[in-house]
Design a protein around this motif. Structure first.
Motif, PDB file in Angstrom:
ATOM      1  N   ILE A 164       0.860  -1.511  -0.091  1.00  0.00           N
ATOM      2  CA  ILE A 164       0.426  -0.055   0.116  1.00  0.00           C
ATOM      3  C   ILE A 164       1.155   1.077   0.078  1.00  0.00           C
ATOM      4  CG2 ILE A 164      -1.830  -0.574   1.024  1.00  0.00           C
ATOM      5  CD1 ILE A 164      -0.729  -0.152   4.194  1.00  0.00           C
ATOM      6  N   ASN A 165       0.144   2.097   0.319  1.00  0.00           N
ATOM      7  CA  ASN A 165       0.360   4.209   0.559  1.00  0.00           C
ATOM      8  C   ASN A 165      -0.661   4.861   0.673  1.00  0.00           C
ATOM      9  OD1 ASN A 165      -0.567   3.973  -2.315  1.00  0.00           O
ATOM     10  ND2 ASN A 165       1.996   4.108  -3.666  1.00  0.00           N
ATOM     11  N   LEU A 166      -0.109   5.917   0.478  1.00  0.00           N
ATOM     12  CA  LEU A 166      -1.327   6.603   0.613  1.00  0.00           C
ATOM     13  C   LEU A 166      -0.661   8.203  -0.742  1.00  0.00           C
ATOM     14  CD1 LEU A 166      -3.243   7.266   2.468  1.00  0.00           C
ATOM     15  CD2 LEU A 166      -1.469   8.881   3.602  1.00  0.00           C
ATOM     16  N   HIS A 167      -1.999   8.891  -0.754  1.00  0.00           N
ATOM     17  CA  HIS A 167      -2.328   9.616  -2.062  1.00  0.00           C
ATOM     18  C   HIS A 167      -3.310  10.641  -1.249  1.00  0.00           C
ATOM     19  CE1 HIS A 167      -3.103  12.045  -5.509  1.00  0.00           C
ATOM     20  NE2 HIS A 167      -3.870  11.318  -6.098  1.00  0.00           N
ATOM     21  N   THR A 168      -3.587  12.161  -1.483  1.00  0.00           N
ATOM     22  CA  THR A 168      -4.464  12.949  -0.751  1.00  0.00           C
ATOM     23  C   THR A 168      -4.750  13.191  -2.566  1.00  0.00           C
ATOM     24  OG1 THR A 168      -2.261  14.175  -0.844  1.00  0.00           O
ATOM     25  CG2 THR A 168      -2.943  12.996   1.407  1.00  0.00           C
ATOM     26  N   HIS A 169      -6.158  13.045  -2.510  1.00  0.00           N
ATOM     27  CA  HIS A 169      -6.432  13.256  -3.894  1.00  0.00           C
ATOM     28  C   HIS A 169      -7.067  14.934  -3.639  1.00  0.00           C
ATOM     29  CE1 HIS A 169      -8.652  11.574  -7.804  1.00  0.00           C
ATOM     30  NE2 HIS A 169      -9.112  13.172  -7.231  1.00  0.00           N
ATOM     31  N   GLY A 170      -6.625  15.450  -5.327  1.00  0.00           N
ATOM     32  CA  GLY A 170      -6.502  16.724  -5.671  1.00  0.00           C
ATOM     33  C   GLY A 170      -6.038  17.899  -4.669  1.00  0.00           C
ATOM     34  N   MET A 171      -5.013  17.646  -3.543  1.00  0.00           N
ATOM     35  CA  MET A 171      -4.326  18.351  -2.493  1.00  0.00           C
ATOM     36  C   MET A 171      -3.445  18.603  -3.055  1.00  0.00           C
ATOM     37  SD  MET A 171      -6.018  18.969   0.783  1.00  0.00           S
ATOM     38  CE  MET A 171      -4.545  19.423   1.329  1.00  0.00           C
ATOM     39  N   HIS A 172      -2.790  19.836  -3.467  1.00  0.00           N
ATOM     40  CA  HIS A 172      -1.805  20.889  -4.083  1.00  0.00           C
ATOM     41  C   HIS A 172      -0.583  20.804  -2.689  1.00  0.00           C
ATOM     42  CE1 HIS A 172       0.765  23.551  -6.611  1.00  0.00           C
ATOM     43  NE2 HIS A 172       0.646  24.138  -6.005  1.00  0.00           N
ATOM     44  N   VAL A 173      -0.072  19.140  -2.385  1.00  0.00           N
ATOM     45  CA  VAL A 173       1.263  19.164  -2.296  1.00  0.00           C
ATOM     46  C   VAL A 173       2.493  18.708  -3.086  1.00  0.00           C
ATOM     47  CG1 VAL A 173      -0.238  19.366  -0.065  1.00  0.00           C
ATOM     48  CG2 VAL A 173       0.554  17.270  -0.806  1.00  0.00           C
ATOM     49  N   SER A 174       3.869  18.964  -1.963  1.00  0.00           N
ATOM     50  CA  SER A 174       4.779  17.876  -2.863  1.00  0.00           C
ATOM     51  C   SER A 174       4.543  16.299  -3.071  1.00  0.00           C
ATOM     52  CB  SER A 174       5.197  18.572  -1.816  1.00  0.00           C
ATOM     53  OG  SER A 174       7.037  17.654  -2.608  1.00  0.00           O
ATOM     54  N   PRO A 175       4.712  16.636  -4.572  1.00  0.00           N
ATOM     55  CA  PRO A 175       4.971  15.329  -4.708  1.00  0.00           C
ATOM     56  C   PRO A 175       5.668  14.225  -4.266  1.00  0.00           C
ATOM     57  CG  PRO A 175       5.786  15.946  -6.472  1.00  0.00           C
ATOM     58  CD  PRO A 175       4.804  17.050  -5.429  1.00  0.00           C
ATOM     59  N   SER A 176       7.096  14.948  -4.464  1.00  0.00           N
ATOM     60  CA  SER A 176       8.459  14.025  -3.628  1.00  0.00           C
ATOM     61  C   SER A 176       8.343  13.561  -2.362  1.00  0.00           C
ATOM     62  CB  SER A 176       8.997  15.190  -3.484  1.00  0.00           C
ATOM     63  OG  SER A 176       9.427  15.359  -5.069  1.00  0.00           O
ATOM     64  N   GLY A 177       9.351  12.599  -1.552  1.00  0.00           N
ATOM     65  CA  GLY A 177       9.581  12.222   0.126  1.00  0.00           C
ATOM     66  C   GLY A 177       8.758  11.447   0.151  1.00  0.00           C
ATOM     67  N   ASN A 178       8.519  12.485   1.527  1.00  0.00           N
ATOM     68  CA  ASN A 178       7.707  12.007   2.488  1.00  0.00           C
ATOM     69  C   ASN A 178       6.184  12.898   2.006  1.00  0.00           C
ATOM     70  OD1 ASN A 178       9.613  10.570   3.217  1.00  0.00           O
ATOM     71  ND2 ASN A 178       8.860  10.235   5.313  1.00  0.00           N
ATOM     72  N   SER A 179       6.124  13.349   1.380  1.00  0.00           N
ATOM     73  CA  SER A 179       4.945  13.876   1.150  1.00  0.00           C
ATOM     74  C   SER A 179       3.674  13.181  -0.256  1.00  0.00           C
ATOM     75  CB  SER A 179       5.155  15.353  -0.084  1.00  0.00           C
ATOM     76  OG  SER A 179       3.817  15.927   0.146  1.00  0.00           O
ATOM     77  N   ASP A 180       3.100  13.915  -0.911  1.00  0.00           N
ATOM     78  CA  ASP A 180       2.530  12.465  -1.408  1.00  0.00           C
ATOM     79  C   ASP A 180       3.234  12.309  -2.097  1.00  0.00           C
ATOM     80  OD1 ASP A 180      -0.796  11.528  -2.106  1.00  0.00           O
ATOM     81  OD2 ASP A 180      -0.390  13.488  -3.955  1.00  0.00           O
ATOM     82  N   ASN A 181       3.669  11.235  -2.518  1.00  0.00           N
ATOM     83  CA  ASN A 181       4.876  10.470  -3.092  1.00  0.00           C
ATOM     84  C   ASN A 181       3.973   8.771  -3.701  1.00  0.00           C
ATOM     85  OD1 ASN A 181       6.721   8.764  -4.363  1.00  0.00           O
ATOM     86  ND2 ASN A 181       8.215   9.795  -3.035  1.00  0.00           N
ATOM     87  N   VAL A 182       3.627   8.790  -4.564  1.00  0.00           N
ATOM     88  CA  VAL A 182       2.963   8.022  -4.393  1.00  0.00           C
ATOM     89  C   VAL A 182       3.782   6.110  -4.787  1.00  0.00           C
ATOM     90  CG1 VAL A 182       0.405   8.497  -5.300  1.00  0.00           C
ATOM     91  CG2 VAL A 182       2.307   8.152  -7.194  1.00  0.00           C
ATOM     92  N   MET A 183       5.093   6.743  -5.551  1.00  0.00           N
ATOM     93  CA  MET A 183       5.944   5.896  -5.605  1.00  0.00           C
ATOM     94  C   MET A 183       6.691   5.071  -4.409  1.00  0.00           C
ATOM     95  SD  MET A 183       6.551   6.251  -9.047  1.00  0.00           S
ATOM     96  CE  MET A 183       6.486   7.485 -10.167  1.00  0.00           C
ATOM     97  N   VAL A 184       5.963   5.657  -3.164  1.00  0.00           N
ATOM     98  CA  VAL A 184       6.666   5.134  -1.680  1.00  0.00           C
ATOM     99  C   VAL A 184       6.080   3.461  -2.066  1.00  0.00           C
ATOM    100  CG1 VAL A 184       6.297   4.627   0.438  1.00  0.00           C
ATOM    101  CG2 VAL A 184       7.334   6.495  -0.717  1.00  0.00           C
ATOM    102  N   SER A 185       6.313   2.828  -1.942  1.00  0.00           N
ATOM    103  CA  SER A 185       4.954   1.052  -1.256  1.00  0.00           C
ATOM    104  C   SER A 185       5.262   0.215   0.143  1.00  0.00           C
ATOM    105  CB  SER A 185       6.434  -0.120  -2.017  1.00  0.00           C
ATOM    106  OG  SER A 185       5.875   0.495  -3.252  1.00  0.00           O
ATOM    107  N   VAL A 186       5.051   0.129   0.750  1.00  0.00           N
ATOM    108  CA  VAL A 186       4.679   0.321   1.892  1.00  0.00           C
ATOM    109  C   VAL A 186       4.330  -1.815   2.146  1.00  0.00           C
ATOM    110  CG1 VAL A 186       4.245   0.274   4.069  1.00  0.00           C
ATOM    111  CG2 VAL A 186       4.511   2.264   2.670  1.00  0.00           C
ATOM    112  N   ALA A 187       5.208  -1.774   2.143  1.00  0.00           N
ATOM    113  CA  ALA A 187       4.806  -3.588   2.267  1.00  0.00           C
ATOM    114  C   ALA A 187       4.107  -3.798   3.549  1.00  0.00           C
ATOM    115  CB  ALA A 187       6.444  -4.837   2.383  1.00  0.00           C
ATOM    116  N   PRO A 188       3.434  -5.440   3.987  1.00  0.00           N
ATOM    117  CA  PRO A 188       2.880  -5.417   5.213  1.00  0.00           C
ATOM    118  C   PRO A 188       3.985  -6.128   6.255  1.00  0.00           C
ATOM    119  CG  PRO A 188       2.153  -7.005   3.285  1.00  0.00           C
ATOM    120  CD  PRO A 188       3.512  -6.490   2.696  1.00  0.00           C
ATOM    121  N   ASN A 189       3.667  -5.569   7.067  1.00  0.00           N
ATOM    122  CA  ASN A 189       4.102  -5.469   8.639  1.00  0.00           C
ATOM    123  C   ASN A 189       5.655  -4.294   8.783  1.00  0.00           C
ATOM    124  OD1 ASN A 189       3.055  -7.667  10.029  1.00  0.00           O
ATOM    125  ND2 ASN A 189       4.581  -8.952   9.001  1.00  0.00           N
ATOM    126  N   ALA A 190       4.973  -2.937   7.724  1.00  0.00           N
ATOM    127  CA  ALA A 190       6.203  -2.376   7.752  1.00  0.00           C
ATOM    128  C   ALA A 190       5.246  -0.761   8.056  1.00  0.00           C
ATOM    129  CB  ALA A 190       6.733  -1.433   6.225  1.00  0.00           C
TER     130      ALA A 190
END
Length: 763
Positions: free
Chosen positions: A153-179
């Motif tokens: 999983i990861n987390l996307h804030t749909h429609g928000m005007h925020v940074s797409p990088s790093g720990n912000s709205d970064n949909v390239m992040v992948s959070v595996a089970p137990n993480a």
């Protein structure tokens, strides 16, 4: 919410069950109560007062799952736990509840509503407590055109005007089970107020997560007044004028999160196709079975339609399944509750969010035919009359099994006056003028904020109206031609101040438009003179975001969405290419204005365009002949109106982040890349299409460079946050199981309340 507050809420619930509200609720016990997801004190009071069947455990679960978070400081923190959760969903076809096991936020059918303000930092810790991945569904190097890694999983804030990088709205992040992953969203001080939402966005598993209910509402609340807009960078928030004249009380708001949970029950653990009725082919769940979403092949897909009367058609499994769209985790609830009413004439703000994936929703509000319910209709109906109407309507609908019978019953019951919806915002962004709608079309990802006032006491139907299938996301060549009518909710309206029958104003405005206009003007006499004059025409451009999309575009970008079936297997492509995580499909320059021309082929059906970070303005819509559907005044041409589908007619010059592209149409959109460099995505928001390759990578670079930056989320860069299970936990399955037992349980409302308290959150 602090522990003392939780205890107080439980006491209120128990007291409510002991006294009059419980008795009153039993009068209409055939129906389910609306569950309000608004993070407001009024919503909390209504939620705790509603009767809940199933004993104390279900009461506590209801309260826990309807508790939102309102943050007022400069920084706020909360936790979202993702795990498998069992709960019950009402099935109108059987008039019974099916048990389902779904991926969820905090053990609830929908995520908590989060209310923030501009300039705030929002910290969200995302904890993945889903089961471990298998090598079958999550191979080391998955094909990007094949859904995969369903529990990542990861987390996307749909429609928000925020940074797409790093720990912000970064949909390239992948959070595996137990993480876990710590997100930090720095909301700009000039961010517009409005209705947004959040959901998982890991490529390959986005649809299966959202279709499980992993969606929540995110509200940005604004206090910037029109009088002070000069000192606020020209910004004013429409929130500041949405109040009554008496004591400037804000209009009551209701959050309506629409979802489509496409669960099926299976013959055994190895089965891949849901059990179905041998005659109707609607999916069934025998007693004792548990509904699931197992795959994309036989769920979340288009398949040969086995239903009688549909031979030769290829239709959505959603239509075949017989499932129903739910609101806030409840199927066909009674609004605002089985024990409460909306007073006639009282203006309510509805924040409607399409957080589903499988259908177009056409919201229409119609007065019920009380004569058909055996009640003498008048302008002075009593509370007892409304109770009787609710009870009778619910019983008749309960006796109507299957879509066909439900549609016939609805046609007889829901045939009265249409209540206009006055739309004030689209996709969270305030419109430059308020428009009235008979039918409000919502496609996946859409939001619409509307003001609604019911004209007089009675029972009303909130419908998902029938439509030509070509005007929906479920149309492709050889598919069905019509979308049927469904009930979303019954609405109970009690005595209040009836809306007058205003004289024709000569401008085509209904009595609803005139009534809302008069109420707003009367309540806002202290506005600056020019703003008040605008408001008298329901012109709200002062409260709309600044027009940053004016000017001459630097580039024109063309994207065609299509389904390529030439190989015998459908491929979901943009410009004939499948998604490649390592490829940048388009590079834009910070500060530039670009024009996007997005289209679909007739054979490929309709698709939903969504782009992250920066919204776009709809400047034109071209039909299949390449002609604009708008005349010189910006209104729809007679030729477009004659098609019977007018969903684009109020879209000219509107700012939004998601829009449906009808088959064969081309949409001309303009966007300016503001504030943030880095990489984000553009894709189809029919999320199973995205998971099968209908997505592109967009990179925004500084004007000082023409190359793609090594942004924190650039695929292939060494600093991409890839979150995996820690070695110490992976090597200790016993400890991992113990931690899951301790912190992944969803049966204890006290544990959930204590966890929320420890996060430092408050109502």
């Amino acid at each position: 919410m602090r522990l003392s507050s939780v205890v107080a809420v439980w006491l209120v619930v128990l007291i409510g069950l002991t006294f009059g509200r419980e008795v009153h609720a039993q009068a209409v016990s055939a129906a389910q109560a609306f569950a309000d997801l608004s993070a407001t004190a009024e919503a909390s009071a209504d939620n705790t007062a509603e009767n809940s069947t199933g004993g104390l455990a279900s009461i506590l679960a209801r309260q826990r799952c309807l508790t939102g978070y309102t943050f007022d400081g400069s920084q706020a923190s909360l936790g979202l736990n993702v795990n498998m959760t069992s709960y019950k969903l009402f099935n109108p076809d059987t008039n019974a509840f099916d048990t389902v096991s779904m991926r969820s936020y905090n053990g609830c059918p929908a995520g908590p509503t989060i209310s923030v303000k501009p300039g705030m930092r929002l910290n969200v810790t995302l904890n993945n407590r889903l089961p471990p991945e298998s090598s079958t569904t999550c191979p080391p190097n998955p094909d990007p055109s094949v859904p995969h890694c369903f529990n990542t999983i990861n987390l996307h804030t749909h429609g928000m005007h925020v940074s797409p990088s790093g720990n912000s709205d970064n949909v390239m992040v992948s959070v595996a089970p137990n993480a876990s992953f710590a997100y930090r969203y720095d909301i700009p001080a000039n961010h517009p107020a409005g209705t947004f939402w959040y959901h998982s966005h890991n490529h390959g598993s986005t649809a299966i997560d959202v279709s499980s209910g992993m969606a929540g509402v995110l509200i940005v609340r604004g206090t910037r007044t029109a009088a002070a807009r000069a000192s606020n960078g020209g910004i004013a928030d429409i929130d500041t004028i949405l109040h009554r004249k008496e004591r400037s009380q804000p209009f009551r708001e209701h959050v309506m999160l629409f979802q489509q949970i496409e669960y099926g029950c299976f013959e055994n653990a190895a089965a891949s196709a849901p059990l179905a009725d041998p005659v109707t082919q609607a999916w069934v769940c025998p007693q004792g079975s548990v509904g699931e979403i197992r795959n994309y092949t036989n769920q979340l897909n288009f398949v040969a339609d086995p239903r009688p009367g549909h031979a030769g058609e290829v239709n959505s499994t959603w239509a075949i399944s017989g499932r129903y769209t739910q609101i806030n985790g409840v199927v066909q609830p009674v609004f605002p509750g089985v024990a409460s009413y909306v007073p006639a004439g009282e203006i309510r703000r509805l924040r409607m969010i399409h957080g589903g994936n499988r259908d177009t929703i056409n919201v229409k509000i119609v007065r019920a035919n009380l004569a058909a319910l055996g009640i003498n209709d008048s302008s002075a109906l009593s509370a007892a009359d409304v109770d009787s109407a609710t009870r009778t309507a619910a019983a008749r609908l309960a006796a109507s099994h299957g879509h066909a019978q439900q549609t016939t019953t609805l046609d007889a019951l829901c045939s009265g006056e249409t209540v206009k919806q006055l739309e004030i915002a689209v996709d969270g962004l305030t419109r430059s003028s308020i428009v009235e709608k008979d039918v409000n079309t919502l496609d996946p990802g859409y939001r619409s904020d509307v003001l609604v006032a019911f004209p007089r006491p009675g029972l009303y139907c909130i419908l998902d109206e029938a439509a030509n299938a070509a005007a929906t996301i479920n149309f492709r060549r050889n598919s069905a031609t019509v979308k049927d009518r469904r009930l979303l909710s019954f609405a109970r309206v009690g005595p209040g101040n009836n809306i007058p029958d205003y004289s024709d104003d000569g401008l085509g405005h209904s009595k609803y438009w005139q009534y809302v206009r008069n109420q707003l003007v009367d309540a806002n006499q202290n506005l600056p003179r020019d703003v008040l004059a605008d408001l008298n025409r329901l012109d709200t451009h002062v409260f709309a975001p600044p027009r940053v999309t004016d000017g001459v575009p630097a580039k024109t970008v063309s994207d065609t969405f299509d389904v390529d079936a030439s190989s015998g297997v459908p491929h979901f492509v943009i410009n004939n290419r499948l998604y490649d995580m390592s490829r940048i499909d388009y590079t834009g320059t910070l500060g530039n204005l670009d024009e996007w021309r997005v289209s679909t082929t007739v054979a490929g059906g309709g698709h939903v365009f969504h782009i992250h970070v920066n919204p776009f303005r709809v400047t034109d819509v071209l039909n299949a002949s390449g002609q604009s559907i708008y005349d010189s005044t910006g209104a729809c041409t007679q030729a477009e109106i004659a098609t019977g589908d007018t969903q684009y007619c109020t879209q000219r010059d509107v700012l939004r982040d998601t829009i449906f592209i009808k088959p064969g149409y081309t949409l001309v959109l303009r966007t300016r890349y503001e504030d943030f460099i880095g990489q984000f995505v553009m894709h189809c928001h029919i999320l199973d299409h995205e998971d099968q390759g209908m997505m592109q990578n967009i990179a925004i670079v500084s004007g000082k460079s023409t190359s793609t930056p090594n942004a924190p989320n650039t695929p292939g860069a060494s600093n991409v946050p890839k979150v995996t299970t820690p070695a110490w936990l992976a090597n200790n399955p016993l400890l991992g199981g113990l931690l899951a037992k301790l912190f992944g349980s969803t049966s204890s409302a006290l544990d959930a309340a204590l966890a929320a308290s420890m996060c430092g959150t408050k109502r």
